[in-house]
Scaffold this motif. Structure first.
Motif, PDB file in Angstrom:
ATOM      1  N   SER A 213      29.186  16.503  -4.654  1.00 56.78           N
ATOM      2  CA  SER A 213      30.536  16.052  -4.309  1.00 56.78           C
ATOM      3  C   SER A 213      31.064  16.772  -3.069  1.00 56.78           C
ATOM      4  CB  SER A 213      31.483  16.308  -5.480  1.00 56.78           C
ATOM      5  OG  SER A 213      31.718  17.697  -5.638  1.00 56.78           O
ATOM      6  N   PRO A 214      32.020  16.154  -2.371  1.00 61.24           N
ATOM      7  CA  PRO A 214      32.616  16.809  -1.201  1.00 61.24           C
ATOM      8  C   PRO A 214      33.274  18.150  -1.550  1.00 61.24           C
ATOM      9  CG  PRO A 214      33.161  14.482  -1.225  1.00 61.24           C
ATOM     10  CD  PRO A 214      32.512  14.775  -2.528  1.00 61.24           C
ATOM     11  N   GLY A 215      33.907  18.231  -2.730  1.00 62.68           N
ATOM     12  CA  GLY A 215      34.559  19.475  -3.116  1.00 62.68           C
ATOM     13  C   GLY A 215      33.578  20.624  -3.222  1.00 62.68           C
ATOM     14  N   HIS A 216      32.413  20.385  -3.833  1.00 61.87           N
ATOM     15  CA  HIS A 216      31.387  21.420  -3.955  1.00 61.87           C
ATOM     16  C   HIS A 216      30.875  21.829  -2.573  1.00 61.87           C
ATOM     17  CE1 HIS A 216      27.934  23.492  -5.935  1.00 61.87           C
ATOM     18  NE2 HIS A 216      27.356  23.218  -4.761  1.00 61.87           N
ATOM     19  N   LYS A 217      30.612  20.853  -1.725  1.00 61.96           N
ATOM     20  CA  LYS A 217      30.085  21.144  -0.394  1.00 61.96           C
ATOM     21  C   LYS A 217      31.070  21.968   0.434  1.00 61.96           C
ATOM     22  CE  LYS A 217      27.212  16.978  -0.272  1.00 61.96           C
ATOM     23  NZ  LYS A 217      26.974  15.665   0.391  1.00 61.96           N
ATOM     24  N   ILE A 218      32.348  21.640   0.312  1.00 65.92           N
ATOM     25  CA  ILE A 218      33.374  22.383   1.059  1.00 65.92           C
ATOM     26  C   ILE A 218      33.478  23.809   0.528  1.00 65.92           C
ATOM     27  CG2 ILE A 218      35.844  22.514   1.528  1.00 65.92           C
ATOM     28  CD1 ILE A 218      35.829  19.419   1.492  1.00 65.92           C
ATOM     29  N   LEU A 219      33.457  23.979  -0.794  1.00 70.70           N
ATOM     30  CA  LEU A 219      33.485  25.321  -1.382  1.00 70.70           C
ATOM     31  C   LEU A 219      32.292  26.152  -0.916  1.00 70.70           C
ATOM     32  CD1 LEU A 219      34.629  24.575  -5.059  1.00 70.70           C
ATOM     33  CD2 LEU A 219      35.839  26.000  -3.404  1.00 70.70           C
ATOM     34  N   ALA A 220      31.107  25.553  -0.934  1.00 66.36           N
ATOM     35  CA  ALA A 220      29.904  26.267  -0.512  1.00 66.36           C
ATOM     36  C   ALA A 220      29.985  26.647   0.971  1.00 66.36           C
ATOM     37  CB  ALA A 220      28.675  25.407  -0.773  1.00 66.36           C
ATOM     38  N   LYS A 221      30.528  25.739   1.778  1.00 64.42           N
ATOM     39  CA  LYS A 221      30.660  26.006   3.221  1.00 64.42           C
ATOM     40  C   LYS A 221      31.602  27.192   3.470  1.00 64.42           C
ATOM     41  CE  LYS A 221      30.175  24.938   7.619  1.00 64.42           C
ATOM     42  NZ  LYS A 221      30.814  23.726   8.188  1.00 64.42           N
ATOM     43  N   LEU A 222      32.593  27.349   2.601  1.00 66.00           N
ATOM     44  CA  LEU A 222      33.591  28.412   2.779  1.00 66.00           C
ATOM     45  C   LEU A 222      33.247  29.684   2.010  1.00 66.00           C
ATOM     46  CD1 LEU A 222      36.840  26.239   2.630  1.00 66.00           C
ATOM     47  CD2 LEU A 222      35.668  27.124   4.657  1.00 66.00           C
ATOM     48  N   GLY A 223      32.052  29.756   1.442  1.00 66.21           N
ATOM     49  CA  GLY A 223      31.596  31.009   0.853  1.00 66.21           C
ATOM     50  C   GLY A 223      31.632  31.102  -0.659  1.00 66.21           C
ATOM     51  N   PHE A 224      32.004  30.039  -1.350  1.00 65.18           N
ATOM     52  CA  PHE A 224      31.986  30.061  -2.808  1.00 65.18           C
ATOM     53  C   PHE A 224      30.539  29.940  -3.267  1.00 65.18           C
ATOM     54  CE2 PHE A 224      33.017  28.661  -7.144  1.00 65.18           C
ATOM     55  CZ  PHE A 224      34.126  29.455  -7.423  1.00 65.18           C
ATOM     56  N   SER A 225      30.228  30.556  -4.410  1.00 65.53           N
ATOM     57  CA  SER A 225      28.840  30.575  -4.881  1.00 65.53           C
ATOM     58  C   SER A 225      28.801  30.586  -6.401  1.00 65.53           C
ATOM     59  CB  SER A 225      28.120  31.815  -4.340  1.00 65.53           C
ATOM     60  OG  SER A 225      28.756  32.989  -4.820  1.00 65.53           O
TER      61      SER A 225
END
Length: 244
Positions: A213-225
């Motif tokens: 999902s876009p939400g997961h991809k955005i979180l990952a791009k911003l450093g969430f893991s």
């Protein structure tokens, strides 16, 4: 009463002027309404003036102006949309969403409309959590440098800008991944055995669970893991935890 005192009243000034012109003293400087008051109460000035003031307001058509206000209608929901409500048929007590999670969902719909998107996706749910701003999940995101401005910027990069002449519906329907994120949050609460409310932390973890999902991809791009997801989960679980 002295003439110079009565001269301050407009009707008395007119009477005195007319008497001076004709060389005669007027019979009375008081109007009929005040003459009756004088015969009944020696201290007529205050009572009669007040009486006349009241009469003038009562006879006036003037009314205080109050701007028209539209009635405010508000509805309070205890649950968010689910793709398969029948799965709760065998459950004795379906967990309710916390008011912060409900507010985050409402803000997500509003953000989708502001961006002129036809649907409320996981990226909008993520922005809704940040806009609500007071929950543990929102504070955790901010602490890790994931802000609303960054998420909105990454959303436009990923999904592009919508047609400026497109008018989205008042409640943009959920995307499939966004609906799965909501259902994951409820299922996660049920599996944990916690009888409390479904929180914004559950919602955020639901967004993270939708890998494509876009939400997961955005979180990952911003450093969430995954490590941060586990840390958030440990912070938001336990007896007596309140979404906040």
């Amino acid at each position: 009463m002295a003439a110079h005192s009565l001269a301050n009243l407009p009707w008395a000034t007119q009477a005195i002027t007319q008497s001076n012109l004709h060389g005669a003293k007027p019979k009375s400087l008081l109007p009929h309404s005040l003459k009756s008051c004088t015969s009944q109460n020696p201290s007529w000035l205050g009572s009669a003036t007040t009486h006349m003031t009241n009469l003038s307001f009562q006879s006036s058509n003037l009314r205080p102006y109050f701007p028209a206000r539209r009635p405010i209608a508000a509805t309070v929901a205890s649950s968010l949309p689910t793709a398969n409500p029948e799965r709760f048929a065998s459950i004795e007590k379906v967990p309710k969403w916390s008011w912060r999670a409900i507010k985050a969902f409402a803000m997500a719909e509003l953000e989708a409309r502001k961006l002129k998107y036809a649907n409320t996706g996981t990226e909008a749910l993520l922005m809704g959590v940040l806009i609500e701003g007071t929950s543990l999940a929102a504070k955790y995101l901010w602490t890790n440098g994931i802000t609303l401005f960054k998420v909105r910027e990454e959303t436009i990069k990923l999904l592009g800008k919508a047609d400026m002449y497109f008018f989205p519906p008042e409640q943009p329907p959920l995307t499939e991944s966004a609906q799965k994120a909501l259902d994951w949050a409820v299922d996660h609460k049920l599996k944990s055995g916690d009888t409390g409310e479904v929180t914004t932390s559950d919602l955020l973890l639901g967004i993270w669970s939708e890998v494509e999902s876009p939400g997961h991809k955005i979180l990952a791009k911003l450093g969430f893991s995954d490590e941060k997801a586990k840390e958030l989960e440990s912070l938001s679980t336990g007896p007596g935890f309140i979404d906040g």
